[in-house]
Design an enzyme around this catalytic site. Structure first.
Site, PDB file in Angstrom:
ATOM      1  CE  LYS A  96       6.044   8.582   4.843  1.00  0.00           C
ATOM      2  NZ  LYS A  96       5.030   9.575   4.480  1.00  0.00           N
TER       3      LYS A  96
ATOM      4  CG  ASP B  28       2.150   9.938  -0.712  1.00  0.00           C
ATOM      5  OD1 ASP B  28       2.295   8.894  -0.048  1.00  0.00           O
ATOM      6  OD2 ASP B  28       2.370  11.074  -0.273  1.00  0.00           O
TER       7      ASP B  28
ATOM      8  CD  GLN C 236       4.225  12.714   6.110  1.00  0.00           C
ATOM      9  OE1 GLN C 236       4.887  12.143   5.245  1.00  0.00           O
ATOM     10  NE2 GLN C 236       3.397  12.058   6.902  1.00  0.00           N
TER      11      GLN C 236
HETATM   12  N1  GUN Z   1       0.320  11.276   6.289  1.00  0.00           N
HETATM   13  C1  GUN Z   1      -0.105  10.114   6.813  1.00  0.00           C
HETATM   14  N2  GUN Z   1       0.074   9.102   5.930  1.00  0.00           N
HETATM   15  C2  GUN Z   1       0.616   9.643   4.828  1.00  0.00           C
HETATM   16  C3  GUN Z   1       1.033   9.117   3.577  1.00  0.00           C
HETATM   17  O1  GUN Z   1       0.929   7.915   3.289  1.00  0.00           O
HETATM   18  N3  GUN Z   1       1.553  10.012   2.708  1.00  0.00           N
HETATM   19  C4  GUN Z   1       1.658  11.323   2.985  1.00  0.00           C
HETATM   20  N4  GUN Z   1       2.166  12.128   2.047  1.00  0.00           N
HETATM   21  N5  GUN Z   1       1.279  11.859   4.120  1.00  0.00           N
HETATM   22  C5  GUN Z   1       0.763  11.011   5.043  1.00  0.00           C
END
Ligand code: GUN
Length: 282
Positions: A52, A119, A96
């Site tokens: 990311k 998100d 996350q």
């Molecule tokens: N962990 C796995 N997928 C995601 C996501 O799309 N966002 C976040 N914040 N954590 C994750």
């Protein structure tokens, strides 16, 4: 003939467009900015966060990662979120997941101001989605919708079957499908006769996390198959939920793993960050 839904190419195109947009925004004095908070040492999360960060930087988004130890308390984490909420230079906040067990995930997600929730996991944004307001939508389902748009896959009146009921994928996907005219079924671990239900689908979306789950017995001829799974097979190779070799010839369109849904999820995160920065400017 089977159409391969190429997430790598589509995400590349979207990122290129975002790069231009970020340049314009930066010229006018606003550089989109994303802060990711990573708590603990989960190896998969470390990889996701690095990806990311790299992707954000590549399109010119200012990216910051706050790495906190596994022992971080909920109070400490909430304090970080609070500081970012008030920082006008930050347009996107992402915590996350998964968080360590001693932390209440819902409380943390709820603490992020909805306007910075890139998100789309905040109850306000999920509630808006329920009301057909799609201004902030979870990235993976949003990425899947981008496939439908790009490849002219019309949802109206289609049978959409989703396997998996998570808040990250299955549930928001169901709402998007409904909002766009599909007849939606959501399956989960208690669903009886999964094969038969899946076989009804014009559009089958699997978000389970089990390699090889979806064999040809789950798929109707001509269906569109979207594979959200990220798994390792016995040979240690990255693969989805779908037995691609066996299923692909049956389908009208299918996403590969890797190079399908994954790159689209990240592209949508970047797009949401840029959108937030833009709306802040207006
Ligand atoms: N962990 C796995 N997928 C995601 C996501 O799309 N966002 C976040 N914040 N954590 C994750």
């Amino acid at each position: 003939m089977t159409q391969i839904l190429d997430g790598k190419a589509l995400a590349g195109k979207i990122r290129e467009e975002l790069k231009q947009e970020v340049q314009q925004l930066s010229k006018s004095g606003v550089t989109p900015s994303l802060t990711v908070i990573l708590v603990g040492e989960d190896p998969a999360s470390q990889v996701y966060v690095r990806n990311k960060e790299r992707a954000a930087t590549e399109v010119g988004i200012h990216s910051n990662v706050i790495r906190l130890s596994e022992e971080t308390t909920q109070e400490e984490l909430l304090e970080y979120v609070n500081i970012l909420n008030h920082d006008v230079s930050v347009h996107g906040i992402l915590v996350q997941l998964p968080l360590p067990k001693h932390i209440d995930t819902d409380a943390v997600l709820e603490a992020i101001v909805p306007e910075k929730d890139v998100d789309g996991f905040h109850p306000v944004n999920l509630g808006k989605l329920l009301q057909k307001d799609e201004s902030i939508v979870p990235c993976t389902p949003q990425g899947i919708m981008e496939f439908f748009k790009e490849y002219n896959i019309d949802l109206i009146g289609k049978e959409m079957v989703i396997i998996g009921q998570s808040t990250i994928v299955g549930r928001p996907m169901a709402l998007l499908g409904l909002n766009h005219g599909a007849t939606v079924t959501v399956c989960h671990s208690r669903t009886k006769n999964l094969e038969q239900v899946a076989k009804r689908a014009d559009i089958l979306i699997s978000a389970v996390g089990k390699a090889g789950l979806i064999t040809k017995d789950f798929v109707k001829e001509g269906a569109v198959v979207i594979d959200v799974g990220i798994n390792c097979n016995e040979a240690g190779k990255l693969c989805g939920d779908v037995d691609f070799e066996e299923v692909a010839p049956l389908t009208s369109a299918i996403t590969p793993v890797p190079g399908g849904v994954g790159p689209m999820t990240i592209a949508m995160l970047l797009a949401q960050t840029v959108k937030n920065a833009k709306s802040k400017k207006e």
